[in-house]
Design a protein around this motif. Structure first.
Motif, PDB file in Angstrom:
ATOM      1  N   SER A 127       0.603  -1.333  -0.051  1.00 29.32           N
ATOM      2  CA  SER A 127       0.066  -0.033   0.080  1.00 29.32           C
ATOM      3  C   SER A 127       0.955   1.098  -0.016  1.00 29.32           C
ATOM      4  CB  SER A 127      -0.988   0.029   1.245  1.00 29.32           C
ATOM      5  OG  SER A 127      -0.192   0.171   2.410  1.00 29.32           O
ATOM      6  N   ARG A 128       0.071   2.618  -0.243  1.00 31.31           N
ATOM      7  CA  ARG A 128       1.083   3.681  -0.267  1.00 31.31           C
ATOM      8  C   ARG A 128       1.521   3.899   1.294  1.00 31.31           C
ATOM      9  NH1 ARG A 128      -2.656   8.353  -1.363  1.00 31.31           N
ATOM     10  NH2 ARG A 128      -2.291   7.354  -3.476  1.00 31.31           N
ATOM     11  N   PHE A 129       0.925   3.585   2.208  1.00 32.40           N
ATOM     12  CA  PHE A 129       1.435   3.577   3.670  1.00 32.40           C
ATOM     13  C   PHE A 129       2.876   2.812   3.883  1.00 32.40           C
ATOM     14  CE2 PHE A 129       1.682   2.043   7.991  1.00 32.40           C
ATOM     15  CZ  PHE A 129       2.026   3.328   8.633  1.00 32.40           C
ATOM     16  N   GLU A 130       2.574   1.246   3.486  1.00 33.84           N
ATOM     17  CA  GLU A 130       3.756   0.484   3.759  1.00 33.84           C
ATOM     18  C   GLU A 130       5.142   1.113   2.794  1.00 33.84           C
ATOM     19  OE1 GLU A 130       5.063  -4.165   3.412  1.00 33.84           O
ATOM     20  OE2 GLU A 130       2.889  -3.883   3.092  1.00 33.84           O
ATOM     21  N   GLN A 136       5.665   4.220   1.980  1.00 33.29           N
ATOM     22  CA  GLN A 136       6.103   5.322   2.762  1.00 33.29           C
ATOM     23  C   GLN A 136       7.090   5.005   3.718  1.00 33.29           C
ATOM     24  OE1 GLN A 136       2.504   7.791   3.373  1.00 33.29           O
ATOM     25  NE2 GLN A 136       2.791   8.843   1.501  1.00 33.29           N
ATOM     26  N   ASP A 137       6.584   3.722   4.651  1.00 34.89           N
ATOM     27  CA  ASP A 137       7.377   3.524   5.684  1.00 34.89           C
ATOM     28  C   ASP A 137       8.600   2.769   5.416  1.00 34.89           C
ATOM     29  OD1 ASP A 137       7.329   2.573   8.664  1.00 34.89           O
ATOM     30  OD2 ASP A 137       7.469   0.699   7.961  1.00 34.89           O
ATOM     31  N   GLU A 148       3.474  -3.612  11.556  1.00 35.44           N
ATOM     32  CA  GLU A 148       3.223  -2.348  12.471  1.00 35.44           C
ATOM     33  C   GLU A 148       1.847  -3.011  13.316  1.00 35.44           C
ATOM     34  OE1 GLU A 148       3.834   1.029  12.592  1.00 35.44           O
ATOM     35  OE2 GLU A 148       5.591   0.539  11.524  1.00 35.44           O
TER      36      GLU A 148
END
Length: 108
Positions: free
Chosen positions: A9-12, A14-15, A25
């Protein structure tokens, strides 16, 4: 070298970009799963779009790891959606991260 494929995902993404490692997480699975072929990841992503996964997968990580180091890491061989894959438990992700030699990222 071993090449593994992971849709994120976008979040993963970025992380990963900010920390430079793969990690779990809060409220996520207790490990990371990787497909062993580009055909498998393409089919998985296509199915995730049809099933409207939330959050959606937006990026592909193509991960090259050192074979010798990787073979020393406990991992589970499994079948995901009819394709060969592996799972690395969160306890072994730090060691797995040290085996990563190169990561190519592309938008899906």
């Amino acid at each position: 070298m071993i090449t593994l494929y992971r849709a994120v995902s976008r979040f993963e993404k970025q992380d990963f970009d900010s920390k430079g490692i793969l990690r779990t997480e809060k409220n996520t699975l207790e490990g990371k799963q990787f497909f062993k072929s580009p055909e498998a990841i393409n089919e998985f992503v296509s199915n995730s779009i049809l099933q409207q996964y939330e959050p959606p997968y937006e990026y592909l990580l193509i991960i090259n790891v050192d074979k010798k180091g990787f073979n020393k890491i406990p991992h589970t061989d499994l079948e995901l959606d009819g394709f060969d894959a592996i799972s690395i438990h969160e306890d072994y992700l730090p060691t797995f991260n040290k085996c990563i030699k190169f990561v190519k990222q592309q938008a899906l």
